[in-house]
Design a protein around this motif. Structure first.
Motif, PDB file in Angstrom:
ATOM      1  N   MET A 122      20.027 -43.306  53.361  1.00 11.66           N
ATOM      2  CA  MET A 122      19.140 -42.888  54.453  1.00 11.66           C
ATOM      3  C   MET A 122      18.980 -43.945  55.542  1.00 11.66           C
ATOM      4  O   MET A 122      18.000 -43.930  56.286  1.00 11.66           O
ATOM      5  N   HIS A 138      15.653 -42.297  56.552  1.00 15.49           N
ATOM      6  CA  HIS A 138      15.658 -41.024  57.288  1.00 15.49           C
ATOM      7  C   HIS A 138      16.877 -40.212  56.858  1.00 15.49           C
ATOM      8  O   HIS A 138      17.976 -40.750  56.732  1.00 15.49           O
ATOM      9  N   SER A 139      16.695 -38.941  56.654  1.00 15.11           N
ATOM     10  CA  SER A 139      17.812 -38.081  56.273  1.00 15.11           C
ATOM     11  C   SER A 139      18.895 -38.103  57.352  1.00 15.11           C
ATOM     12  O   SER A 139      18.597 -38.030  58.550  1.00 15.11           O
TER      13      SER A 139
END
Length: 302
Positions: free
Chosen positions: A190, A209-210
């Motif tokens: 991520m 974060h994706s």
């Protein structure tokens, strides 16, 4: 003993160097502390206190370069030199010239140097004489050069080459992010950094974060290129791959550390267990990373 970074270089597979030869050649440049007028001292230290200069576990070698600096800030020298110059000006009626100021700074440096505190660092390198790898645990090529230069000065022969791959890391990371997948036993984590190749050098960084949404694909379509990408291999080791092919922010996951700790109570035994398991994992991880980058290219010596 867990490395945090890998600046990776190639040695000949089955390097023609015995451990006793390496020990003897490093001993010629063993570390000695800074002398009274030395701003810096470099030399080889035992990786483990009171041990040999080459620590061996399971055919894998660990070496350590000691670097000691005297901490004498230029601002301190400048201030003292200016104070002395002011006294001289009162005595002779005019300011000291450029050469006299240089002499004053040299005089202050020589006088203050023996009283300056020292700071010592260790830089570790792992040598795999079986598969032909040298890895330095530092975050930049510049810092790795400290230990490479010391090895060049210490060894009678040091046939080192750069590691180059068929695919550039940037091109490979772009493909992985565009497709949302990485070949082999790798998964995308991520963290990611993308930079524009245009003059504005626009950059975007994702942390925890994706990375599987359309937003990343849009950045790629706009011409931004990935310069860093977090990956996990085989659910055992996480790391950050950079545009230069560096492996940073290495993290051996809990399952690996638990295996290393099992049955080890003595500190020396634990150190060796960690080193053995770390090198065992890295000897599998490195070929796997090179594999997803298309394999190795023949490269010139460094």
């Amino acid at each position: 003993m867990w490395f945090r970074n890998l600046q990776l270089y190639r040695l000949p597979v089955r390097w023609d160097m015995r451990i006793d030869q390496l020990e003897d050649q490093l001993a010629r440049r063993a570390f000695t502390p800074c002398g009274s007028q030395d701003p810096e001292s470099r030399g080889w230290l035992p990786p483990v206190a009171n041990g040999p200069l080459v620590h061996a576990v399971g055919g894998q070698w660990l070496i350590a370069l000691g670097i000691e600096h005297r901490l004498l800030p230029s601002s301190v020298v400048k201030q003292e030199a200016e104070e002395r110059a002011a006294r001289i000006e009162l005595e002779q009626g005019f300011k000291p010239g450029r050469k006299q100021m240089k002499d004053l700074r040299d005089e202050v440096t020589q006088e203050f140097m023996p009283r300056a505190f020292t700071r010592r660092n260790k830089v570790y390198a792992w040598i795999d004489p079986q598969d032909g790898w040298l890895a330095v645990d530092v975050a930049s090529v510049t810092r790795a050069e400290d230990i490479l230069e010391a090895l060049r000065q210490s060894l009678e022969a040091f046939p080192l080459t750069l590691v180059r791959t068929e695919l550039s890391p940037v091109a490979a990371m772009s493909d992985w992010l565009a497709g949302g997948d990485v070949p082999g036993n790798f998964t995308i984590d991520m963290d990611c950094e993308l930079k524009s190749v245009t003059e504005d050098k626009a950059a975007v960084r994702y942390v925890r974060h994706s990375l599987d949404g359309d937003e990343i694909k849009t950045h790629l379509q706009e011409g931004k290129l990935p310069t860093k990408l977090a990956l996990t291999w085989n659910d055992r080791v996480s790391f950050l791959l950079t545009e230069k092919g560096e492996i940073k922010r290495l993290q051996f996951l809990d399952v690996v550390q638990e295996e290393a700790s099992a049955g080890s109570e003595d500190a020396a035994e634990l150190f060796d267990a960690y080193f053995a398991l770390m090198t065992g994992e890295l000897r599998q991880l490195i070929p796997a990373v090179i594999g997803i980058l298309g394999g190795e290219l023949a490269t010139p010596a460094v």
